[in-house]
Design an enzyme around this catalytic site. Structure first.
Site, PDB file in Angstrom:
ATOM      1  N   ARG A   1       6.394   4.749  -6.181  1.00 40.94           N
ATOM      2  CA  ARG A   1       6.196   3.408  -5.601  1.00 40.94           C
ATOM      3  C   ARG A   1       6.085   2.411  -6.739  1.00 40.94           C
ATOM      4  NH1 ARG A   1       3.526   6.623  -1.312  1.00 40.94           N
ATOM      5  NH2 ARG A   1       1.735   6.985  -2.638  1.00 40.94           N
TER       6      ARG A   1
ATOM      7  N   ASP B   1      -4.358   1.008 -11.578  1.00 44.68           N
ATOM      8  CA  ASP B   1      -3.148   0.320 -12.045  1.00 44.68           C
ATOM      9  C   ASP B   1      -3.424  -1.088 -12.569  1.00 44.68           C
ATOM     10  OD1 ASP B   1      -1.846   2.551 -11.221  1.00 44.68           O
ATOM     11  OD2 ASP B   1      -1.081   1.667  -9.354  1.00 44.68           O
TER      12      ASP B   1
ATOM     13  N   ASP C   1      -2.414  -4.052 -11.907  1.00 47.41           N
ATOM     14  CA  ASP C   1      -1.897  -5.126 -11.073  1.00 47.41           C
ATOM     15  C   ASP C   1      -3.031  -5.601 -10.170  1.00 47.41           C
ATOM     16  OD1 ASP C   1      -2.135  -3.156  -9.158  1.00 47.41           O
ATOM     17  OD2 ASP C   1       0.011  -2.867  -8.878  1.00 47.41           O
TER      18      ASP C   1
ATOM     19  N   TYR D   1       6.104   8.206 -10.884  1.00 47.68           N
ATOM     20  CA  TYR D   1       5.603   7.611  -9.669  1.00 47.68           C
ATOM     21  C   TYR D   1       6.695   6.902  -8.860  1.00 47.68           C
ATOM     22  CZ  TYR D   1       2.197   5.589  -6.629  1.00 47.68           C
ATOM     23  OH  TYR D   1       1.477   5.270  -5.532  1.00 47.68           O
TER      24      TYR D   1
ATOM     25  N   GLU E   1      -3.822  -5.207  -7.000  1.00 47.10           N
ATOM     26  CA  GLU E   1      -4.508  -4.215  -6.175  1.00 47.10           C
ATOM     27  C   GLU E   1      -5.306  -3.253  -7.055  1.00 47.10           C
ATOM     28  OE1 GLU E   1      -4.612  -4.327  -2.833  1.00 47.10           O
ATOM     29  OE2 GLU E   1      -3.299  -6.079  -2.818  1.00 47.10           O
TER      30      GLU E   1
ATOM     31  N   HIS F   1       3.953   0.262 -13.113  1.00 48.08           N
ATOM     32  CA  HIS F   1       4.429   1.610 -13.453  1.00 48.08           C
ATOM     33  C   HIS F   1       5.769   1.525 -14.166  1.00 48.08           C
ATOM     34  CE1 HIS F   1       1.935   1.967  -9.789  1.00 48.08           C
ATOM     35  NE2 HIS F   1       1.420   2.982 -10.449  1.00 48.08           N
TER      36      HIS F   1
ATOM     37  N   GLU G   1      -5.833   6.296  -9.596  1.00 49.89           N
ATOM     38  CA  GLU G   1      -5.613   6.149  -8.160  1.00 49.89           C
ATOM     39  C   GLU G   1      -5.042   7.407  -7.507  1.00 49.89           C
ATOM     40  OE1 GLU G   1      -3.600   2.434  -7.145  1.00 49.89           O
ATOM     41  OE2 GLU G   1      -4.464   1.616  -8.986  1.00 49.89           O
TER      42      GLU G   1
END
Length: 783
Positions: free
Chosen positions: A286, A82, A84, A284, A86, A329, A9
């Site tokens: 976020r 990722d 998850d 990362y 999303e 993450h 991403e």
DNA sequence: CAGTGAGCGAGCTTCCGCTTGACTT
């Protein structure tokens, strides 16, 4: 010819991973989502089982084109977004949009960026989890339906361009409810007793009575008793205690600590963290995970052993406490924990330092304390004086990091208490009873609002900062400082068998960088909570999250879940449009004593205002805007009438009237049909003629300096001096002069070139237009 | 810089979550 194409991403992540994988792998980034619902209308075919209409947004077209080309060439494509909801959807959209061959495509996941983790992931590919993708589609569609059906209701019933949504509306609600708690809070006073005693060893012991003494009379009575009382130590308790370090940073805790310790706004924190991340200095930023990789714990261990020694080492694994955490993450930590400092701007260094300390401290020993409590009896009263002491026996993690709290009255640092024995008699040096006041619950800061949202499971690490910005940009909320007010309190002091009473003053209620709801925020909130109670409920997100989980587990179809929500919701929207009246927060304050007409307060076309009379009257009603800090729901008739004392005539200057008033752009003075804005420090209700003349003269001086150059052959074109330096004015339009040019030496020909160039670039992009618009509305509000 | 009022016009505004630029007014 590429062997393997890996898509992640973030470009920074791609760079790192490429190093781990070697030359057979090319790693590219999708820059987040590559497709989204069409922006026109709903982007959802309601009648067709809520079929989403996905498009590639303009700013993603180049990325998609690039990836498509590479994917065609590659033998294998690895979708490594990722792990998850999303991330799974991003992988799925890539699959669809790049038209990938399932036989040539593998889905892999890892949640720490280490060589081992990535190589392990490559060995264990899987296919795309369609259920998880469907959960994301449900999330996306639900948010669109809520946002794009509620906002237009506000445009019709309150004001155009407003917005509502699952996350932002709840954020505003938290602020509105807290503000009302504050406004309705009745502060009560009480007396706090503190005694200063002499011990046998001639040292001083300070102790408090825990109970709040309610009335001045009771306080005096108790002080009188103290005059003749014996004070005796009745109990001494020593017990060990410990403090443990906080978990490593997540987005939300980083924002909180950076706000408390460094004074950064949440947006600033994220921008600085982004820079640190892009230059490879931190992981990362976020994330909702408090987890550290085994490798990271290993490096932290080495640093602690080297710097502080074995006594200070205590490695730990932390578990997340927050609802809805997806933990794709690691926690936020230095990439190389050995690096105690980094290069960069001052702010980058300070944020890095904070992250380094927090990470290191999380793997350090508990601090060991000894807590001492001494109780002192009063012979003729039931109350007791109590002294609390705390001694640090071993500092442990406190050597590097102490977490801050939001509490306004930080407890005094407790130190070592003097040695006393049970049964020992004490003499008082003095005893004071200070009047104190109960305090309303604290208003939110940006960071404490983020904390609250996270607790409620509302919003995600990537949206905390944007949400805070949105509710401010819409005018629902302002972040500002407010001055406190003076308050008197009494102090009773018993000393040398005498009681003295004095009255003192202190400042209370001053606020710094707090979020305050505006009238429009309150009106919108009330309208939404009245009509759409379910969605504004603090548990709404939590309950839909449960349903998304059901979809992710394959127990429900996503469109079925959406249908169950949408049918009653949409009916509610239509009913509200039809039945509810316009909502402008109107209140009747009373009657104007001069005219007998009613005085009302409401939101007008230019913001909150008060009005005398109604528009049906023969005479036009009079209007006045509310001032900063005034609210529709608290303004009184007296305060409203005060606002009508403008325009004021101050007198005459050069035989012309001088009038002061407040207009669309703030307070101004009018003289000879010219307008001069008042300065910040001038009060339009109090300003006098002398000062007004001063301002008029100042303006004249400025105007004289304003014109730099005019051209005889083109009178409409002028070079002027403005707030932002020289500029060209032509046919009522303004044009910027390029940096580094000497404005005075410009020729007419050069000016025309500048005008030509500017009008071309004006048409360039739509995005540019919207930013200009936003900036304009912002400056309006300020003035 | 310009502007100092209280709903005409026509068309637009808006969501949440992923991610980074390209813009300065």
């Amino acid at each position: 010819m590429i062997e393997n194409l890996v898509i992640v991403e973030s470009p920074a992540k791609a760079k790192t991973i490429e190093k781990f994988l070697g030359k057979d792998f090319q790693v590219k980034s999708s820059f987040g989502h590559i497709r989204d619902l069409a922006k026109k209308n709903l982007g959802i075919e309601i009648e067709n089982d809520y079929q989403p209409k996905y498009i590639v947004p303009d700013d993603k077209k180049a990325v998609v084109k690039d990836l498509k080309k590479l994917a065609k060439e590659a033998k294998l494509v690895w979708l490594a977004s990722d792990e998850d909801r999303e991330g799974e959807a991003i992988a799925w959209h890539l699959m669809k949009e790049l038209d990938l061959d399932p036989k040539k495509t593998k889905r892999i996941v890892f949640h720490e960026i280490t060589k081992e983790a990535i190589q392990k992931a490559i060995k264990n590919p899987r296919s795309i989890d369609e259920n998880l993708v469907n959960a994301q589609q449900a999330r996306r569609v639900l948010d669109r339906l809520v946002g794009f059906e509620l906002s237009p209701v506000l445009w019709k019933k309150v004001k155009p361009s407003l917005s509502a949504g699952r996350v932002q509306s709840v954020a505003v609600k938290l602020l509105v409810e807290r503000e009302r708690e504050v406004l309705n809070f009745k502060s009560e006073s009480f007396f706090k007793f503190t005694g200063f005693f002499n011990t046998k060893e001639k040292s001083e012991l300070k102790a408090d009575i825990a109970k709040k003494i309610k009335s001045p009379d009771a306080a005096k009575e108790l002080l009188e008793k103290c005059k003749t009382a014996d004070f005796k130590v009745s109990n001494v308790v020593k017990k060990p205690g410990k403090k443990s370090p906080a978990a490593p940073f997540t987005t939300s805790t980083l924002q909180q600590e950076a706000s408390r310790k460094l004074g950064f706004s949440v947006a600033q924190t994220m921008a600085i963290a982004q820079k640190l991340y892009e230059s490879g200095k931190i992981t990362y930023m976020r994330t909702d995970s408090v987890n550290l990789s085994t490798m990271a714990i290993g490096s932290a261990k080495n640093v602690i052993l080297n710097e502080f020694g074995e006594k200070y080492l205590q490695t730990r694994n932390f578990k997340t406490k927050s609802k809805g955490a997806q933990e794709a993450h690691e926690a936020i930590r230095p990439t190389f924990i050995e690096n105690q400092t980094v290069s960069g701007t001052d702010r980058e260094k300070r944020l890095y330092d904070l992250i380094w300390k927090r990470t290191i401290a999380s793997q350090m020993s508990d601090a060991q304390l000894e807590k001492t409590t001494i109780t002192i009896d009063i012979s003729n009263d039931e109350n007791k004086f109590v002294a609390n002491g705390e001694v640090l026996k071993f500092d442990g993690f406190l050597k590097v990091y102490i977490e801050s709290t939001d509490e306004e009255n930080e407890e005094e640092t407790k130190g070592l208490l003097p040695a006393v024995k049970v049964g020992e008699k004490l003499d008082y040096k003095s005893i004071q009873a200070v009047e104190r006041f109960t305090h309303y619950p604290p208003r939110y800061t940006e960071a404490s609002l983020v904390k609250k949202l996270e607790e409620l499971g509302i919003g995600r690490p990537s949206t905390y900062a944007p949400t805070i910005s949105t509710i401010q940009n819409r005018g629902y909320v302002v972040k500002e400082d407010r001055p406190g007010r003076e308050r008197k309190y009494s102090l009773l002091l018993l000393k040398g068998n005498q009681i003295n009473e004095t009255t003192k003053t202190e400042t209370t209620g001053a606020e710094k960088n707090k979020l305050f709801p505006n009238d429009i925020g309150m009106v919108v909130n009330d309208f939404l909570t009245d009509n759409f109670e379910d969605i504004l409920n603090y548990n709404f997100t939590a309950s839909v999250e449960e349903e998304f989980d059901q979809i992710a587990n394959g127990k429900t179809g996503w469109s079925k879940m959406i249908d169950k929500f949408y049918k009653p919701f949409h009916k509610n929207v239509e009913d509200t449009l039809e039945t509810s009246s316009r909502s402008v927060g109107e209140r009747v304050l009373g009657d104007d004593p001069k005219t007998g007409k009613p005085v009302t307060a409401k939101i007008g076309p230019y913001g909150p205002m008060v009005q005398i009379g109604s528009k049906d009257d023969e005479e036009k009603p009079r209007f006045a805007s509310l001032q900063r800090g005034q609210l529709l729901e608290t303004i009184t008739l007296e305060e409203a009438l005060e606002l009508f004392k403008l325009p004021r005539e101050l007198g005459t200057y050069e035989d012309k009237k001088v009038v002061v008033s407040i207009g669309r752009f703030g307070p101004y003075v009018r003289h000879d049909s010219k307008f001069v804005s008042l300065k910040k420090e001038d009060n339009p209700y109090k300003i006098e003629l002398d000062r007004a003349i001063e301002l008029i003269e100042e303006k004249r001086e400025k105007d004289r300096k304003k014109t730099i150059k005019v051209f005889d052959e083109e009178p409409e074109l002028q070079i002027l001096n403005g707030r932002w330096g020289p500029y060209i004015s032509y046919k009522k339009k303004n044009f910027r002069i390029p940096k580094g040019t000497d404005a005075e030496k410009l020729t007419l020909e050069q000016c025309r070139d500048i005008i030509e160039g500017n009008s071309k670039s004006e048409k360039k992009t739509k995005a540019k237009k919207t930013t200009t618009k936003k900036a304009k509305t912002k400056s309006k509000k300020k003035s």
